[in-house]
Design an enzyme around this catalytic site. Structure first.
Site, PDB file in Angstrom:
ATOM      1  N   GLU A  56      -5.436   3.969   6.273  1.00  0.00           N
ATOM      2  CA  GLU A  56      -5.318   3.823   4.819  1.00  0.00           C
ATOM      3  C   GLU A  56      -6.085   4.956   4.125  1.00  0.00           C
ATOM      4  OE1 GLU A  56      -5.467  -0.100   2.971  1.00  0.00           O
ATOM      5  OE2 GLU A  56      -6.722   0.737   1.370  1.00  0.00           O
ATOM      6  N   ARG A  95       0.810  -1.225   0.000  1.00  0.00           N
ATOM      7  CA  ARG A  95       0.000   0.000   0.000  1.00  0.00           C
ATOM      8  C   ARG A  95       0.839   1.269   0.000  1.00  0.00           C
ATOM      9  NH1 ARG A  95      -3.198  -3.609  -0.527  1.00  0.00           N
ATOM     10  NH2 ARG A  95      -5.304  -3.764   0.337  1.00  0.00           N
ATOM     11  N   CYS A 100     -11.202  -0.027   2.792  1.00  0.00           N
ATOM     12  CA  CYS A 100     -10.671  -0.319   4.130  1.00  0.00           C
ATOM     13  C   CYS A 100     -10.105   0.940   4.777  1.00  0.00           C
ATOM     14  CB  CYS A 100      -9.574  -1.382   4.050  1.00  0.00           C
ATOM     15  SG  CYS A 100     -10.238  -3.040   3.853  1.00  0.00           S
TER      16      CYS A 100
HETATM   17  P1  FAD Z   1      -8.185   8.864  -4.668  1.00  0.00           P
HETATM   18  O1  FAD Z   1      -9.052   8.217  -3.648  1.00  0.00           O
HETATM   19  O2  FAD Z   1      -8.787   9.883  -5.540  1.00  0.00           O
HETATM   20  O3  FAD Z   1      -6.907   9.496  -3.950  1.00  0.00           O
HETATM   21  C1  FAD Z   1      -6.173   8.740  -3.000  1.00  0.00           C
HETATM   22  C2  FAD Z   1      -4.769   9.342  -2.894  1.00  0.00           C
HETATM   23  O4  FAD Z   1      -4.086   9.151  -4.133  1.00  0.00           O
HETATM   24  C3  FAD Z   1      -4.788  10.867  -2.649  1.00  0.00           C
HETATM   25  O5  FAD Z   1      -3.696  11.210  -1.815  1.00  0.00           O
HETATM   26  C4  FAD Z   1      -4.581  11.432  -4.034  1.00  0.00           C
HETATM   27  O6  FAD Z   1      -4.017  12.723  -3.991  1.00  0.00           O
HETATM   28  C5  FAD Z   1      -3.640  10.401  -4.627  1.00  0.00           C
HETATM   29  N1  FAD Z   1      -3.743  10.354  -6.077  1.00  0.00           N
HETATM   30  C6  FAD Z   1      -4.837  10.164  -6.838  1.00  0.00           C
HETATM   31  N2  FAD Z   1      -4.529  10.192  -8.140  1.00  0.00           N
HETATM   32  C7  FAD Z   1      -3.211  10.404  -8.217  1.00  0.00           C
HETATM   33  C8  FAD Z   1      -2.278  10.543  -9.293  1.00  0.00           C
HETATM   34  N3  FAD Z   1      -2.657  10.491 -10.577  1.00  0.00           N
HETATM   35  N4  FAD Z   1      -0.968  10.759  -8.984  1.00  0.00           N
HETATM   36  C9  FAD Z   1      -0.548  10.833  -7.697  1.00  0.00           C
HETATM   37  N5  FAD Z   1      -1.375  10.727  -6.639  1.00  0.00           N
HETATM   38  C10 FAD Z   1      -2.692  10.498  -6.902  1.00  0.00           C
HETATM   39  N6  FAD Z   1      -7.589  -0.556  -2.164  1.00  0.00           N
HETATM   40  C11 FAD Z   1      -6.739  -1.597  -2.242  1.00  0.00           C
HETATM   41  O7  FAD Z   1      -5.509  -1.393  -2.205  1.00  0.00           O
HETATM   42  N7  FAD Z   1      -7.184  -2.888  -2.363  1.00  0.00           N
HETATM   43  C12 FAD Z   1      -8.506  -3.170  -2.434  1.00  0.00           C
HETATM   44  O8  FAD Z   1      -8.874  -4.327  -2.534  1.00  0.00           O
HETATM   45  C13 FAD Z   1      -9.436  -2.090  -2.378  1.00  0.00           C
HETATM   46  N8  FAD Z   1     -10.759  -2.331  -2.440  1.00  0.00           N
HETATM   47  C14 FAD Z   1     -11.618  -1.274  -2.404  1.00  0.00           C
HETATM   48  C15 FAD Z   1     -12.998  -1.533  -2.522  1.00  0.00           C
HETATM   49  C16 FAD Z   1     -13.912  -0.477  -2.491  1.00  0.00           C
HETATM   50  C17 FAD Z   1     -15.377  -0.752  -2.630  1.00  0.00           C
HETATM   51  C18 FAD Z   1     -13.434   0.874  -2.358  1.00  0.00           C
HETATM   52  C19 FAD Z   1     -14.390   2.038  -2.358  1.00  0.00           C
HETATM   53  C20 FAD Z   1     -12.097   1.127  -2.227  1.00  0.00           C
HETATM   54  C21 FAD Z   1     -11.168   0.046  -2.241  1.00  0.00           C
HETATM   55  N9  FAD Z   1      -9.791   0.274  -2.124  1.00  0.00           N
HETATM   56  C22 FAD Z   1      -8.921  -0.776  -2.226  1.00  0.00           C
HETATM   57  C23 FAD Z   1      -9.268   1.626  -1.834  1.00  0.00           C
HETATM   58  C24 FAD Z   1      -8.942   2.501  -3.065  1.00  0.00           C
HETATM   59  O9  FAD Z   1      -9.598   2.027  -4.229  1.00  0.00           O
HETATM   60  C25 FAD Z   1      -7.432   2.564  -3.314  1.00  0.00           C
HETATM   61  O10 FAD Z   1      -6.783   3.159  -2.210  1.00  0.00           O
HETATM   62  C26 FAD Z   1      -7.033   3.344  -4.573  1.00  0.00           C
HETATM   63  O11 FAD Z   1      -5.645   3.290  -4.736  1.00  0.00           O
HETATM   64  C27 FAD Z   1      -7.461   4.817  -4.559  1.00  0.00           C
HETATM   65  O12 FAD Z   1      -7.278   5.342  -5.859  1.00  0.00           O
HETATM   66  P2  FAD Z   1      -8.106   6.559  -6.418  1.00  0.00           P
HETATM   67  O13 FAD Z   1      -7.750   6.765  -7.833  1.00  0.00           O
HETATM   68  O14 FAD Z   1      -9.547   6.400  -6.122  1.00  0.00           O
HETATM   69  O15 FAD Z   1      -7.473   7.741  -5.554  1.00  0.00           O
HETATM   70  N1  EPU Z   2     -12.221 -10.914   9.186  1.00  0.00           N
HETATM   71  C1  EPU Z   2     -12.992 -10.950  10.308  1.00  0.00           C
HETATM   72  N2  EPU Z   2     -13.876  -9.924  10.541  1.00  0.00           N
HETATM   73  C2  EPU Z   2     -14.009  -8.869   9.705  1.00  0.00           C
HETATM   74  C3  EPU Z   2     -13.198  -8.821   8.552  1.00  0.00           C
HETATM   75  C4  EPU Z   2     -12.312  -9.857   8.300  1.00  0.00           C
HETATM   76  O1  EPU Z   2     -12.897 -11.875  11.110  1.00  0.00           O
HETATM   77  O2  EPU Z   2     -14.829  -7.990   9.997  1.00  0.00           O
HETATM   78  C5  EPU Z   2     -11.317 -12.041   8.901  1.00  0.00           C
HETATM   79  C6  EPU Z   2     -11.829 -12.874   7.702  1.00  0.00           C
HETATM   80  O3  EPU Z   2     -12.788 -13.813   8.111  1.00  0.00           O
HETATM   81  C7  EPU Z   2     -10.536 -13.480   7.179  1.00  0.00           C
HETATM   82  C8  EPU Z   2      -9.470 -12.439   7.513  1.00  0.00           C
HETATM   83  O4  EPU Z   2     -10.041 -11.582   8.528  1.00  0.00           O
HETATM   84  O5  EPU Z   2     -10.254 -14.661   7.894  1.00  0.00           O
HETATM   85  C9  EPU Z   2      -9.060 -11.630   6.279  1.00  0.00           C
HETATM   86  O6  EPU Z   2     -10.208 -10.950   5.755  1.00  0.00           O
HETATM   87  P1  EPU Z   2     -10.284 -10.491   4.222  1.00  0.00           P
HETATM   88  O7  EPU Z   2     -10.089 -11.670   3.340  1.00  0.00           O
HETATM   89  O8  EPU Z   2     -11.525  -9.689   4.051  1.00  0.00           O
HETATM   90  O9  EPU Z   2      -9.000  -9.583   4.023  1.00  0.00           O
HETATM   91  P2  EPU Z   2      -8.527  -8.268   4.744  1.00  0.00           P
HETATM   92  O10 EPU Z   2      -7.095  -8.486   5.122  1.00  0.00           O
HETATM   93  O11 EPU Z   2      -9.455  -7.843   5.829  1.00  0.00           O
HETATM   94  C10 EPU Z   2      -7.583  -7.198   2.585  1.00  0.00           C
HETATM   95  C11 EPU Z   2      -7.465  -5.806   2.031  1.00  0.00           C
HETATM   96  C12 EPU Z   2      -8.649  -5.457   1.150  1.00  0.00           C
HETATM   97  C13 EPU Z   2      -8.784  -6.470   0.033  1.00  0.00           C
HETATM   98  C14 EPU Z   2      -8.991  -7.850   0.695  1.00  0.00           C
HETATM   99  C15 EPU Z   2      -9.143  -8.965  -0.328  1.00  0.00           C
HETATM  100  C16 EPU Z   2      -6.214  -4.370   3.540  1.00  0.00           C
HETATM  101  C17 EPU Z   2      -6.272  -3.323   4.598  1.00  0.00           C
HETATM  102  N3  EPU Z   2      -7.388  -4.848   3.117  1.00  0.00           N
HETATM  103  O12 EPU Z   2      -8.627  -7.201   3.545  1.00  0.00           O
HETATM  104  O13 EPU Z   2      -8.354  -4.184   0.575  1.00  0.00           O
HETATM  105  O14 EPU Z   2      -9.866  -6.155  -0.807  1.00  0.00           O
HETATM  106  O15 EPU Z   2      -7.843  -8.135   1.521  1.00  0.00           O
HETATM  107  O16 EPU Z   2      -7.912  -9.293  -0.871  1.00  0.00           O
HETATM  108  O17 EPU Z   2      -5.119  -4.747   3.107  1.00  0.00           O
HETATM  109  C18 EPU Z   2      -8.608  -1.827   0.840  1.00  0.00           C
HETATM  110  O18 EPU Z   2      -7.373  -1.779   0.966  1.00  0.00           O
HETATM  111  O19 EPU Z   2      -9.316  -0.790   0.831  1.00  0.00           O
HETATM  112  C19 EPU Z   2      -9.249  -3.136   0.693  1.00  0.00           C
HETATM  113  C20 EPU Z   2     -10.550  -3.265   0.611  1.00  0.00           C
END
Ligand code: FAD
Ligand code: EPU
Length: 298
Positions: free
Chosen positions: A285, A172, A219
């Site tokens: 995050e 991240r 997250c």
């Molecule tokens: P923004 O939210 O618009 O900005 C975030 C930061 O990035 C800000 O500091 C901004 O200034 C900077 N930024 C944006 N664009 C640029 C650019 N072009 N150059 C430099 N800096 C920039 N994240 C995960 O890692 N794994 C996941 O599985 C995941 N699942 C998600 C699921 C959902 C439903 C949601 C809503 C979010 C999830 N996220 C996840 C979080 C998010 O999508 C990531 O953090 C993503 O990297 C944010 O990108 P963005 O373009 O939306 O940036």
């Molecule tokens: N768990 C719980 N309770 C909860 C949530 C999770 O017990 O409320 C347990 C699950 O049952 C599982 C373990 O925790 O045993 C891991 O859960 P999960 O698979 O959902 O993964 P996570 O580590 O909680 C990460 C990323 C997500 C990404 C998922 C899937 C981070 C902070 N989160 O979640 O990223 O989508 O894995 O790969 O690294 C994000 O960064 O915004 C994000 C959504």
């Protein structure tokens, strides 16, 4: 009513509510600069600015932000996936430029159809390419830096090209300082088949089934030392806790959701409560604009 503001390089500039640009659906007004050229970007960066991507990791204050908000548009939101003949080999395809403003989900689906592997682990992340690169967004199935060859980064001092080896990236984090704008990247991809890429993608898709479907910035906290922050928050008994119209999701405790009409203050309140109740230091995050409120320090 939104007023159009002047730009000498012809950028479209409007005062707009940022709630419209965030997946949480929260955030007051700011001056948004839709930039399509390097000249427009340079002008936008002449005074304090922020860069907005897909808004999928942002909690923006109800008062908005005083800085200019840059949004990559036009050619910065276009992609050229054709193989670069000088850089590609039979084992590794290097693409043309992919704009930082390109929506990631559509790109990932297209790469799957083309049978190109390396980025399928990021399926379901609702970001733009630039924002996803800046955060090195990913899942345990893969992250953005798995598929990056070259990055173009723009600062008020100008544009430069770097490779992942030049950056201190990790879980991240890209190592790119806040405010340095990822304008475009070249991808490095492994030729495979649509079926094989789809199969790898399905595992990452499956891991998302338990995530909430409501308005959210994903997250809230990074996983400390590889332990799921969601599990820790869940074990602290906080699932379903509400402040105002914001709630810790009953489906996954590391997600904060907007029940409708939540304020940034509601979300800040939940973040503080989680830190108070979970016995382990948690690194945020979410990006808080304009910054963390007093008393909620990281
Ligand atoms: P923004 O939210 O618009 O900005 C975030 C930061 O990035 C800000 O500091 C901004 O200034 C900077 N930024 C944006 N664009 C640029 C650019 N072009 N150059 C430099 N800096 C920039 N994240 C995960 O890692 N794994 C996941 O599985 C995941 N699942 C998600 C699921 C959902 C439903 C949601 C809503 C979010 C999830 N996220 C996840 C979080 C998010 O999508 C990531 O953090 C993503 O990297 C944010 O990108 P963005 O373009 O939306 O940036
Ligand atoms: N768990 C719980 N309770 C909860 C949530 C999770 O017990 O409320 C347990 C699950 O049952 C599982 C373990 O925790 O045993 C891991 O859960 P999960 O698979 O959902 O993964 P996570 O580590 O909680 C990460 C990323 C997500 C990404 C998922 C899937 C981070 C902070 N989160 O979640 O990223 O989508 O894995 O790969 O690294 C994000 O960064 O915004 C994000 C959504």
């Amino acid at each position: 009513m939104t007023a159009l503001l002047p730009s000498r390089t012809g950028a479209r500039v409007e005062r707009l509510p940022l709630a419209r640009f965030t997946t949480l659906g929260v955030g007051g007004e700011a001056e948004v600069w839709f930039v399509e050229t390097h000249a427009q970007l340079a002008e936008a960066m002449e005074v304090p600015y922020r860069i907005l991507g897909g808004g999928s990791n942002l909690v923006v204050a109800d008062e908005g932000v005083p800085e200019r908000v840059v949004r990559l548009s036009g050619p910065f939101a276009e992609r050229d996936l054709s193989p670069d003949p000088l850089l590609s080999t039979p084992e590794q395809l290097v693409t043309g430029w992919v704009g930082g403003g390109v929506p990631l989900p559509g790109l990932i689906r297209t790469l799957q159809k083309l049978g190109l592997s390396n980025l399928e682990g990021t399926v379901g992340i609702p970001a733009q390419v630039g924002g996803a690169v800046w955060m090195n967004a990913g899942t345990r199935y893969g992250e953005m830096f798995d598929g990056l060859h070259t990055l173009e980064i723009v600062t008020p001092q100008g544009a430069r090209q770097v490779t992942p080896d030049d950056l201190g990236w990790g879980y991240r984090q890209s190592g790119i300082p806040r405010g340095h704008i990822v304008t475009r990247v070249r991808l490095k991809l492994r030729p495979s088949t649509p079926e094989a890429v789809l199969e790898k993608m399905s595992a990452a898709d499956q891991a998302r089934k338990g995530q909430p479907k409501m308005k959210t910035p994903g997250c809230a906290f990074k996983n400390p030392g590889g332990v799921s922050a969601g599990r820790l928050i869940d074990e602290a008994g906080l699932k379903g806790t509400r402040i105002g119209q914001a709630m810790i999701a009953p489906e996954h405790a590391n997600f904060i959701v907007n029940l409708g009409g939540a304020s940034a203050a509601d979300v800040h309140g939940l973040l503080a409560l989680i830190r108070e109740r979970v016995g382990v230091p948690l690194e945020l995050e979410y990006e808080l604009w304009p910054g963390e409120a007093e008393g909620h320090g990281a």
